[in-house]
Design a protein around this motif. Sequence first.
Motif, PDB file in Angstrom:
ATOM      1  N   ASN A  90      36.675 -57.200   4.829  1.00  0.00           N
ATOM      2  CA  ASN A  90      35.226 -57.130   5.063  1.00  0.00           C
ATOM      3  C   ASN A  90      34.757 -55.683   5.224  1.00  0.00           C
ATOM      4  OD1 ASN A  90      35.124 -59.914   4.948  1.00  0.00           O
ATOM      5  ND2 ASN A  90      35.221 -60.185   7.167  1.00  0.00           N
ATOM      6  N   VAL A  91      35.562 -54.872   5.928  1.00  0.00           N
ATOM      7  CA  VAL A  91      35.211 -53.457   6.101  1.00  0.00           C
ATOM      8  C   VAL A  91      35.188 -52.754   4.750  1.00  0.00           C
ATOM      9  CG1 VAL A  91      36.004 -51.258   7.036  1.00  0.00           C
ATOM     10  CG2 VAL A  91      35.998 -53.293   8.475  1.00  0.00           C
ATOM     11  N   TYR A  92      36.174 -53.067   3.913  1.00  0.00           N
ATOM     12  CA  TYR A  92      36.210 -52.452   2.582  1.00  0.00           C
ATOM     13  C   TYR A  92      34.985 -52.853   1.768  1.00  0.00           C
ATOM     14  CZ  TYR A  92      37.556 -51.622  -2.247  1.00  0.00           C
ATOM     15  OH  TYR A  92      37.561 -51.213  -3.555  1.00  0.00           O
ATOM     16  N   LEU A  93      34.652 -54.162   1.791  1.00  0.00           N
ATOM     17  CA  LEU A  93      33.505 -54.633   1.021  1.00  0.00           C
ATOM     18  C   LEU A  93      32.185 -54.078   1.562  1.00  0.00           C
ATOM     19  CD1 LEU A  93      34.563 -58.371   0.497  1.00  0.00           C
ATOM     20  CD2 LEU A  93      34.739 -56.481  -1.133  1.00  0.00           C
ATOM     21  N   ALA A  94      32.117 -53.811   2.869  1.00  0.00           N
ATOM     22  CA  ALA A  94      30.885 -53.256   3.459  1.00  0.00           C
ATOM     23  C   ALA A  94      30.646 -51.817   3.019  1.00  0.00           C
ATOM     24  CB  ALA A  94      30.944 -53.342   4.984  1.00  0.00           C
ATOM     25  N   GLY A  95      31.693 -51.094   2.642  1.00  0.00           N
ATOM     26  CA  GLY A  95      31.529 -49.717   2.175  1.00  0.00           C
ATOM     27  C   GLY A  95      31.562 -48.714   3.316  1.00  0.00           C
ATOM     28  N   ALA A  96      31.120 -47.482   3.013  1.00  0.00           N
ATOM     29  CA  ALA A  96      31.191 -46.375   3.977  1.00  0.00           C
ATOM     30  C   ALA A  96      30.268 -46.622   5.158  1.00  0.00           C
ATOM     31  CB  ALA A  96      30.832 -45.062   3.289  1.00  0.00           C
ATOM     32  N   TRP A  97      30.677 -46.113   6.316  1.00  0.00           N
ATOM     33  CA  TRP A  97      29.885 -46.219   7.536  1.00  0.00           C
ATOM     34  C   TRP A  97      28.797 -45.152   7.507  1.00  0.00           C
ATOM     35  CZ3 TRP A  97      31.173 -44.456  13.084  1.00  0.00           C
ATOM     36  CH2 TRP A  97      30.363 -45.132  14.001  1.00  0.00           C
ATOM     37  N   GLU A  98      27.566 -45.546   7.756  1.00  0.00           N
ATOM     38  CA  GLU A  98      26.427 -44.632   7.602  1.00  0.00           C
ATOM     39  C   GLU A  98      26.550 -43.373   8.466  1.00  0.00           C
ATOM     40  OE1 GLU A  98      21.517 -44.719   7.781  1.00  0.00           O
ATOM     41  OE2 GLU A  98      22.695 -46.529   8.170  1.00  0.00           O
ATOM     42  N   PRO A  99      26.947 -43.484   9.744  1.00  0.00           N
ATOM     43  CA  PRO A  99      27.108 -42.246  10.533  1.00  0.00           C
ATOM     44  C   PRO A  99      28.106 -41.270   9.929  1.00  0.00           C
ATOM     45  CG  PRO A  99      27.010 -44.146  11.988  1.00  0.00           C
ATOM     46  CD  PRO A  99      27.095 -44.679  10.598  1.00  0.00           C
ATOM     47  N   ASP A 100      29.205 -41.787   9.347  1.00  0.00           N
ATOM     48  CA  ASP A 100      30.178 -40.890   8.701  1.00  0.00           C
ATOM     49  C   ASP A 100      29.554 -40.191   7.494  1.00  0.00           C
ATOM     50  OD1 ASP A 100      32.127 -41.468  10.510  1.00  0.00           O
ATOM     51  OD2 ASP A 100      33.101 -43.002   9.287  1.00  0.00           O
ATOM     52  N   VAL A 101      28.764 -40.955   6.709  1.00  0.00           N
ATOM     53  CA  VAL A 101      28.093 -40.358   5.547  1.00  0.00           C
ATOM     54  C   VAL A 101      27.108 -39.290   5.998  1.00  0.00           C
ATOM     55  CG1 VAL A 101      26.595 -40.815   3.583  1.00  0.00           C
ATOM     56  CG2 VAL A 101      28.400 -42.433   4.167  1.00  0.00           C
ATOM     57  N   ASN A 102      26.325 -39.589   7.043  1.00  0.00           N
ATOM     58  CA  ASN A 102      25.346 -38.612   7.539  1.00  0.00           C
ATOM     59  C   ASN A 102      26.031 -37.350   8.041  1.00  0.00           C
ATOM     60  OD1 ASN A 102      23.315 -40.442   6.975  1.00  0.00           O
ATOM     61  ND2 ASN A 102      23.244 -41.263   9.052  1.00  0.00           N
ATOM     62  N   ARG A 103      27.145 -37.523   8.725  1.00  0.00           N
ATOM     63  CA  ARG A 103      27.858 -36.346   9.227  1.00  0.00           C
ATOM     64  C   ARG A 103      28.396 -35.504   8.074  1.00  0.00           C
ATOM     65  NH1 ARG A 103      32.935 -37.404  13.028  1.00  0.00           N
ATOM     66  NH2 ARG A 103      33.661 -38.336  11.064  1.00  0.00           N
ATOM     67  N   ALA A 104      28.936 -36.164   7.041  1.00  0.00           N
ATOM     68  CA  ALA A 104      29.439 -35.418   5.880  1.00  0.00           C
ATOM     69  C   ALA A 104      28.311 -34.715   5.137  1.00  0.00           C
ATOM     70  CB  ALA A 104      30.185 -36.365   4.943  1.00  0.00           C
ATOM     71  N   GLN A 105      27.148 -35.361   5.034  1.00  0.00           N
ATOM     72  CA  GLN A 105      26.001 -34.734   4.383  1.00  0.00           C
ATOM     73  C   GLN A 105      25.518 -33.523   5.179  1.00  0.00           C
ATOM     74  OE1 GLN A 105      23.269 -38.008   4.037  1.00  0.00           O
ATOM     75  NE2 GLN A 105      23.967 -38.540   1.980  1.00  0.00           N
ATOM     76  N   THR A 106      25.496 -33.658   6.496  1.00  0.00           N
ATOM     77  CA  THR A 106      25.088 -32.530   7.343  1.00  0.00           C
ATOM     78  C   THR A 106      26.037 -31.344   7.186  1.00  0.00           C
ATOM     79  OG1 THR A 106      24.117 -34.069   8.946  1.00  0.00           O
ATOM     80  CG2 THR A 106      24.570 -31.825   9.702  1.00  0.00           C
ATOM     81  N   ALA A 107      27.338 -31.635   7.137  1.00  0.00           N
ATOM     82  CA  ALA A 107      28.314 -30.556   6.949  1.00  0.00           C
ATOM     83  C   ALA A 107      28.110 -29.861   5.609  1.00  0.00           C
ATOM     84  CB  ALA A 107      29.733 -31.120   7.046  1.00  0.00           C
ATOM     85  N   LEU A 108      27.782 -30.639   4.572  1.00  0.00           N
ATOM     86  CA  LEU A 108      27.532 -30.040   3.251  1.00  0.00           C
ATOM     87  C   LEU A 108      26.272 -29.173   3.287  1.00  0.00           C
ATOM     88  CD1 LEU A 108      28.089 -29.715   0.259  1.00  0.00           C
ATOM     89  CD2 LEU A 108      26.917 -31.877  -0.146  1.00  0.00           C
ATOM     90  N   GLU A 109      25.217 -29.653   3.935  1.00  0.00           N
ATOM     91  CA  GLU A 109      23.982 -28.859   4.021  1.00  0.00           C
ATOM     92  C   GLU A 109      24.210 -27.570   4.794  1.00  0.00           C
ATOM     93  OE1 GLU A 109      21.182 -31.503   5.759  1.00  0.00           O
ATOM     94  OE2 GLU A 109      21.006 -32.774   3.978  1.00  0.00           O
ATOM     95  N   GLU A 110      25.010 -27.636   5.858  1.00  0.00           N
ATOM     96  CA  GLU A 110      25.318 -26.422   6.615  1.00  0.00           C
ATOM     97  C   GLU A 110      26.079 -25.422   5.746  1.00  0.00           C
ATOM     98  OE1 GLU A 110      27.427 -27.644  10.049  1.00  0.00           O
ATOM     99  OE2 GLU A 110      25.652 -28.379  11.112  1.00  0.00           O
ATOM    100  N   ALA A 111      27.026 -25.915   4.969  1.00  0.00           N
ATOM    101  CA  ALA A 111      27.799 -25.015   4.097  1.00  0.00           C
ATOM    102  C   ALA A 111      26.896 -24.379   3.045  1.00  0.00           C
ATOM    103  CB  ALA A 111      28.943 -25.784   3.434  1.00  0.00           C
ATOM    104  N   LYS A 112      25.980 -25.161   2.462  1.00  0.00           N
ATOM    105  CA  LYS A 112      25.058 -24.604   1.475  1.00  0.00           C
ATOM    106  C   LYS A 112      24.103 -23.607   2.122  1.00  0.00           C
ATOM    107  CE  LYS A 112      25.031 -28.453  -1.823  1.00  0.00           C
ATOM    108  NZ  LYS A 112      24.192 -29.498  -2.476  1.00  0.00           N
ATOM    109  N   ALA A 113      23.658 -23.902   3.340  1.00  0.00           N
ATOM    110  CA  ALA A 113      22.763 -22.974   4.032  1.00  0.00           C
ATOM    111  C   ALA A 113      23.467 -21.646   4.311  1.00  0.00           C
ATOM    112  CB  ALA A 113      22.276 -23.598   5.340  1.00  0.00           C
ATOM    113  N   ARG A 114      24.764 -21.710   4.612  1.00  0.00           N
ATOM    114  CA  ARG A 114      25.532 -20.488   4.847  1.00  0.00           C
ATOM    115  C   ARG A 114      25.601 -19.652   3.574  1.00  0.00           C
ATOM    116  NH1 ARG A 114      26.838 -16.173   7.656  1.00  0.00           N
ATOM    117  NH2 ARG A 114      28.978 -15.478   7.315  1.00  0.00           N
TER     118      ARG A 114
END
Length: 343
Positions: free
Chosen positions: A177-201
């Motif tokens: 069920n976890v696999y079928l549900a896909g990625a956890w939204e907080p994990d995705v948001n955290r990864a997106q934030t890390a990418l934005e910080e790297a691009k801002a740098r």
Amino acid sequence: GLVEPSSENVVIGVSEPGLVLKLHVKVGDKVKAGAPLFEIDSRTLQSQRGVALAAVSSAEAELKRVVAFRRKEDEAILRARVEQARAGVTEAQRAVFQAQATVSEHEWSVKDTEARLKRLRVTVKAAATPEEELERAEYAVKISEARVAGSKEAVQVAAAKEQGAKGALELAQAELNVYLAGAWEPDVNRAQTALEEAKARVKQLELDIERRTVRAPLDSTVVRLNLREGEFATTTNALAENAPLVLGDLAARHVRIDIDEFDARRFVPGAKAVAFLKGGGSDPIPLQFVEVEPFVIPKRALTNSQRELVDTRVLQVIYKIIDEKSKIYVGQQLDLFIDVPQP
């Protein structure tokens, strides 16, 4: 009055001190707005930018991993685990049923041997059966009772295995069920934030690198250059006389006139004025009124006259030189005569 460009003297400074790596202009060059003038050493920032770009790539890969969550091949494995766990539950239930059947069988055996024991006791008492038969029957009853106890324990063991199999099934189903549900939204948001910080740098470093290239703020001419490649440029504010680089729009020249504060009350804006070259030249230079700067400042331009007061303040008035054919240079001092109304 002092001659200056129509744009005034634009003293070029640097936002960050550093080694002058390259000069793009020389005295007298005409430059367009945005054209590079000189470059400050940015090699350290360039190396930091490379590291920052690598961090962006790493953050992008991490975001893709989080969004993908798991590999597609894992679904088949997880479904197989669920089926295996379900089969384990079925097998455990069958084992419980068989153990319960064995218990029933042994209980009937106990009843049968107990009935035989009762009959033997009557026949032994009547001396119709040897006592050895009675002892065998008693021993058989004990064996049957022991088998019943053992089979009941087997039922408990089988029931425990059934519960374990059900737990394994629930775990396997939850993983699926976890696999079928896909990625956890907080994990995705955290990864997106890390990418934005790297691009801002990276963007910050690119802006810092761009700031190391000093560019012309307007269409102008290089009127003074006191800078060499390899010298260390500082952020100290400087006057036009000793600035490392000065620009000016020489399409038209102005004269900045200093009027003593004691004579300022006699000046009428728009009054006619004429200039002469200092130290020689009888031809008047026509002027055109431009503006008055209404802020009275301490006197800085000196004429070396013996009667000149240096501890006074002056009103600055701007006139435009009409005769551009005259050989007049920026920074040159002129003698000015301004009409005033008769008292």
